[in-house]
Write a protein that holds these residues in place. Structure first.
Motif, PDB file in Angstrom:
ATOM      1  N   UNK A   1       0.834  -1.204   0.000  1.00  0.00           N
ATOM      2  CA  UNK A   1       0.000   0.000   0.000  1.00  0.00           C
ATOM      3  C   UNK A   1       0.870   1.257   0.000  1.00  0.00           C
ATOM      4  N   UNK A   2       1.859   1.314   0.897  1.00  0.00           N
ATOM      5  CA  UNK A   2       2.721   2.487   0.968  1.00  0.00           C
ATOM      6  C   UNK A   2       3.577   2.627  -0.283  1.00  0.00           C
TER       7      UNK A   2
ATOM      8  N   UNK B   1      -2.525  15.393  -8.837  1.00  0.00           N
ATOM      9  CA  UNK B   1      -3.620  14.908  -7.999  1.00  0.00           C
ATOM     10  C   UNK B   1      -3.248  15.047  -6.523  1.00  0.00           C
ATOM     11  N   UNK B   2      -4.257  15.190  -5.676  1.00  0.00           N
ATOM     12  CA  UNK B   2      -4.025  15.402  -4.249  1.00  0.00           C
ATOM     13  C   UNK B   2      -3.526  14.118  -3.580  1.00  0.00           C
ATOM     14  N   UNK B   3      -2.668  14.258  -2.552  1.00  0.00           N
ATOM     15  CA  UNK B   3      -2.214  13.086  -1.803  1.00  0.00           C
ATOM     16  C   UNK B   3      -3.372  12.262  -1.252  1.00  0.00           C
TER      17      UNK B   3
ATOM     18  N   UNK C   1      -3.690   8.373  -2.057  1.00  0.00           N
ATOM     19  CA  UNK C   1      -3.620   7.409  -0.959  1.00  0.00           C
ATOM     20  C   UNK C   1      -4.852   6.512  -0.955  1.00  0.00           C
ATOM     21  N   UNK C   2      -6.005   7.110  -1.174  1.00  0.00           N
ATOM     22  CA  UNK C   2      -7.244   6.335  -1.232  1.00  0.00           C
ATOM     23  C   UNK C   2      -7.216   5.331  -2.388  1.00  0.00           C
TER      24      UNK C   2
ATOM     25  N   UNK D   1      -8.148   9.119   5.229  1.00  0.00           N
ATOM     26  CA  UNK D   1      -7.329   9.664   4.147  1.00  0.00           C
ATOM     27  C   UNK D   1      -7.742  11.084   3.759  1.00  0.00           C
ATOM     28  N   UNK D   2      -8.981  11.441   4.027  1.00  0.00           N
ATOM     29  CA  UNK D   2      -9.445  12.794   3.711  1.00  0.00           C
ATOM     30  C   UNK D   2      -8.605  13.838   4.440  1.00  0.00           C
ATOM     31  N   UNK D   3      -8.093  13.475   5.614  1.00  0.00           N
ATOM     32  CA  UNK D   3      -7.354  14.427   6.445  1.00  0.00           C
ATOM     33  C   UNK D   3      -5.885  14.563   6.042  1.00  0.00           C
TER      34      UNK D   3
END
Length: 308
Positions: free
Chosen positions: A208-209, A226-228, A232-233, A256-258
């Motif tokens: 995942x990472x 694109x946003x992190x 990540x999502x 992940x939103x945060x």
């Protein structure tokens, strides 16, 4: 308590629950199981380019990032020290790599930091097993009364004569697999407190990472970065989500939103722009990939990719 306060409290409880379930089976271990078996002090804050290429002024050097708890130079030094022989992974630098990845996650804020707590629990389990095995033949006995520490590490190193000198059960991934299989520590049908089962959970999280960092390193030819949070999502959906329940998947996406914006990541590793960021992350991703592939092969060869 107002509506907003109740909502905030509900989200906090949800994320705490996520942390305990993150890698599956986390509820059977205590949060304070953090006994460290290895000395994690590594004073190397500079690292030569892993490609080995030298320019006109010598090899490129990766320096430490002042003011940051997470040090990408240390992460790379641990990752590059982990591969051993032709197809093995040394457990001490592998776990040290996770220590630095935990610091990386903690730097991203308290919501992602909750996830890192469960990973710390997993690394602590393997370290405790290693300490028990190192304390002597009487420290850790298998079902047949024999010491796990006395098992040879021959499997996976037969093509490397120097590997035979190491007899610690938890010296490497392959030595741990051989020892725990030989002593009946691994159950393919039910959960056990084995290093192999714990390693599998860490292995899945590492993918995942790896995918997340890989996506962060990309620079689109056209269009916006694109946003992190989005990346990540997406990385999660392609990896760990396959092993989680619907509830955990929804809670993970909430966490992940945060995630902070991309500029925060630049400052975290002391780079100025996406180009520098991409070059640095690609080195990390390459090093993670080597460790991941070797671990994947060892687990697959022993039928351990689906341990309960």
């Amino acid at each position: 308590m107002g509506v907003k306060s109740k909502a905030a409290a509900a989200i906090l409880v949800l994320l705490l629950f996520l942390g305990s379930l993150w890698l599956h089976g986390g509820l059977d271990y205590q949060w304070d199981s953090c006994f460290k078996g290895y000395n994690q002090v590594n004073k190397l804050h500079q690292l030569y380019n892993s490609s080995g290429a030298e320019g006109a002024e010598g090899p490129q050097v990766l320096e430490g990032c002042p003011g940051q708890t997470f040090q990408v130079s240390l992460l790379l030094s641990h990752l590059l020290a982990a591969p051993a022989y032709t197809s093995d992974v040394l457990l001490q630098p592998y776990l040290s790599s996770w220590d630095e990845l935990v610091r990386f996650m903690e730097a991203l804020g308290p919501m992602v930091g909750l996830i890192s707590k469960e990973i710390e629990t997993k690394t602590s389990i393997i370290r405790q097993l290693a300490v028990l095995a190192a304390e002597g033949p009487e420290a850790e006995l298998g079902p047949d009364g024999n010491s796990i520490n006395s098992v040879s590490t021959e499997a996976g190193t037969k093509d490397d004569p120097e590997a035979s000198q190491h007899t610690s059960a938890y010296y490497s991934v392959r030595s741990m697999i051989l020892a725990e299989l030989s002593q009946g520590q691994v159950d393919f049908n039910e959960q056990t407190d084995s290093g192999c089962r714990t390693l599998l959970r860490l292995h899945r999280a590492l993918l995942w990472l790896k995918l997340f960092l890989e996506k962060l390193a990309e620079t689109p030819v056209a269009g916006r970065l694109r946003s992190p949070s989005e990346l990540c999502r997406e990385a999660y959906q392609n990896t760990l989500a396959n092993h989680h329940t619907w509830f955990v998947r929804r809670a993970a996406e909430l966490a992940f939103i945060a995630l902070p914006e991309r500029g925060y990541f630049y400052r975290l590793v002391c780079v100025q722009n996406q180009e520098e960021f991409g070059v640095l992350l690609n080195r990390v991703v390459q090093a993670i990939g080597e460790v991941y592939d070797r671990t994947q092969k060892a687990l697959e060869e022993n039928g351990m990719l689906d341990l309960p």
